[in-house]
Design a protein around this motif. Sequence first.
Motif, mmCIF file in Angstrom:
data_model
loop_
_atom_site.group_PDB
_atom_site.id
_atom_site.type_symbol
_atom_site.label_atom_id
_atom_site.label_comp_id
_atom_site.label_asym_id
_atom_site.label_seq_id
_atom_site.Cartn_x
_atom_site.Cartn_y
_atom_site.Cartn_z
ATOM 1 N N GLU A 86 0.832 -1.201 0.000
ATOM 2 C CA GLU A 86 0.000 0.000 0.000
ATOM 3 C C GLU A 86 0.871 1.257 0.000
ATOM 4 N N TRP A 87 1.967 1.182 0.726
ATOM 5 C CA TRP A 87 2.852 2.347 0.809
ATOM 6 C C TRP A 87 3.514 2.645 -0.533
ATOM 7 N N THR A 88 4.020 1.598 -1.202
ATOM 8 C CA THR A 88 4.670 1.842 -2.484
ATOM 9 C C THR A 88 3.675 2.322 -3.536
ATOM 10 N N ALA A 89 2.416 1.901 -3.421
ATOM 11 C CA ALA A 89 1.409 2.286 -4.411
ATOM 12 C C ALA A 89 0.796 3.651 -4.127
ATOM 13 N N TYR A 90 0.599 3.984 -2.841
ATOM 14 C CA TYR A 90 -0.187 5.162 -2.491
ATOM 15 C C TYR A 90 0.489 6.119 -1.507
ATOM 16 N N GLY A 91 1.521 5.661 -0.811
ATOM 17 C CA GLY A 91 2.057 6.444 0.296
ATOM 18 C C GLY A 91 2.981 7.566 -0.131
ATOM 19 N N ALA A 92 3.283 8.434 0.846
ATOM 20 C CA ALA A 92 4.269 9.498 0.617
ATOM 21 C C ALA A 92 5.633 8.863 0.407
#
Length: 357
Positions: A86-92
Motif C-alpha cells: 500500500e505504501w509503495t502504491a499510495y504512500g508518501a
Amino acid sequence: MTVSPPPRAAHPYYMHDAIYAQPGALRLLERGNEGALSAAADALRVADRVWLAGVGSSWHAALVGECMLARVGGLGARVRAVVASEWTAYGAPADARDAVIAVTHRGSRVTSEALTRGAERGATTVALTGRAVTLTGASHAIQTCELEASGAHSVGYTTALGALALLAVETGRADPTRRALGGLPDLIALLLGQESWDDLGTRLATRRQFWFVGGGPNAATAREGALKLSETAWLPAVAFDPESFLHGASAALEADDALILIVPPGPARARALDVARVARAVGAEVLALAREDDREVASLAGEIIALPEVDEVLSPIPAVIPLQLLAYHVAVARGHNPDLLRADDPAHARARAALAS
C-alpha cells in the motif's frame, strides 16, 4: 536454494517446534547483529521520518516496532508502520533524509520493493529478515532466526519483535529496557509450560468465530492472533482495538463465539474490561491474557492466561506466545496441519497455483 523438509503428518508439527524454540532464539538474537544495530540506530536518530514496511505478520511486527521506536527509541511521531504494498502504491515517498526498515522473514517481493524504492531515493535502508535472506539495496542488515519449516511463522515473528526492541533500545540508549529484554526468554519459557494447551484447544475448536481484542501495542498482537488462527485452523477470526469493537462490531458477537482479550496493565485496560463485560453478557467464551493478580479481569473471564510482569511496550513479545499455542492446538483438534496454511486442500492449492501463475 532452500529445500523444504517433508510435511509432518501428525502432532508435533513443525510449528510446535518453532513455538518452543523461541526462548533460545531470543537469547541468541543480538549475537552477530551488534554492528548493524548500532549503525542503524545512529541513522534513525537523525532521520526526518522512519518508515517500517511489512506485510502479514511482518506488518504486525512493524506496528509493534512503531510503538517501540516512538517510545523507547525516542522517535515519537517521526516513525510510522505501513503495509509495504500500500505504501509503495499510495504512500508518501521516502527521501534522502528518511529511513526505511523492511521487515520480512523470507524476503517477500512487495517488502523488498518498498526497500528498493527507499534506496533509489537516497533513504537509509534497514533489512530485518530471517537468516540467509538478502535484500538488495539494504544499507544495514539485521537477521533474526533460521527460516521456519512451518508456513505459520511463530519464532520468526517474536524474533522480529525482539530485533525491533533491540533497535529501539540502541536508538534511545535505553538501558533499563535492555535489561528487561534480557529477562524475557526465561519468562517466556515459564509461560510455555503453564497451561494444558491441548485441552484448551479442544474445548474451543468448535466455536463459531473468534474475536481478538487488544489495545495500544497489543492491537497488533490481536491482529497476529487472528491471522494465526485463520491460517492454521481455517476458522474465521477478526481483530479489533477495544474502542472499535465496542463501536458497532460487538453487534455481531454470538454466544457460540470465543473472545480473546489481551489486557496487560496500561491505558487500554479500562476499555478492554468493558469489552469483557459485553462478551460475558452475550454469553460468549472469554479467554483473557492478563496479569495473574488482576482480580477484575478474573471476575469477567472464563479463563485467564497469566502474562509476566513487563512494561506494556514489551508485552507483545510474551503475549503472542499463548495465541500461537491456541492457534496450533485448535488446528490439531480440528484435524488440520497448521504448517501448510491449507495447501493440502485441493481448492486452496488450485487457488494458490492460479495466484502464482
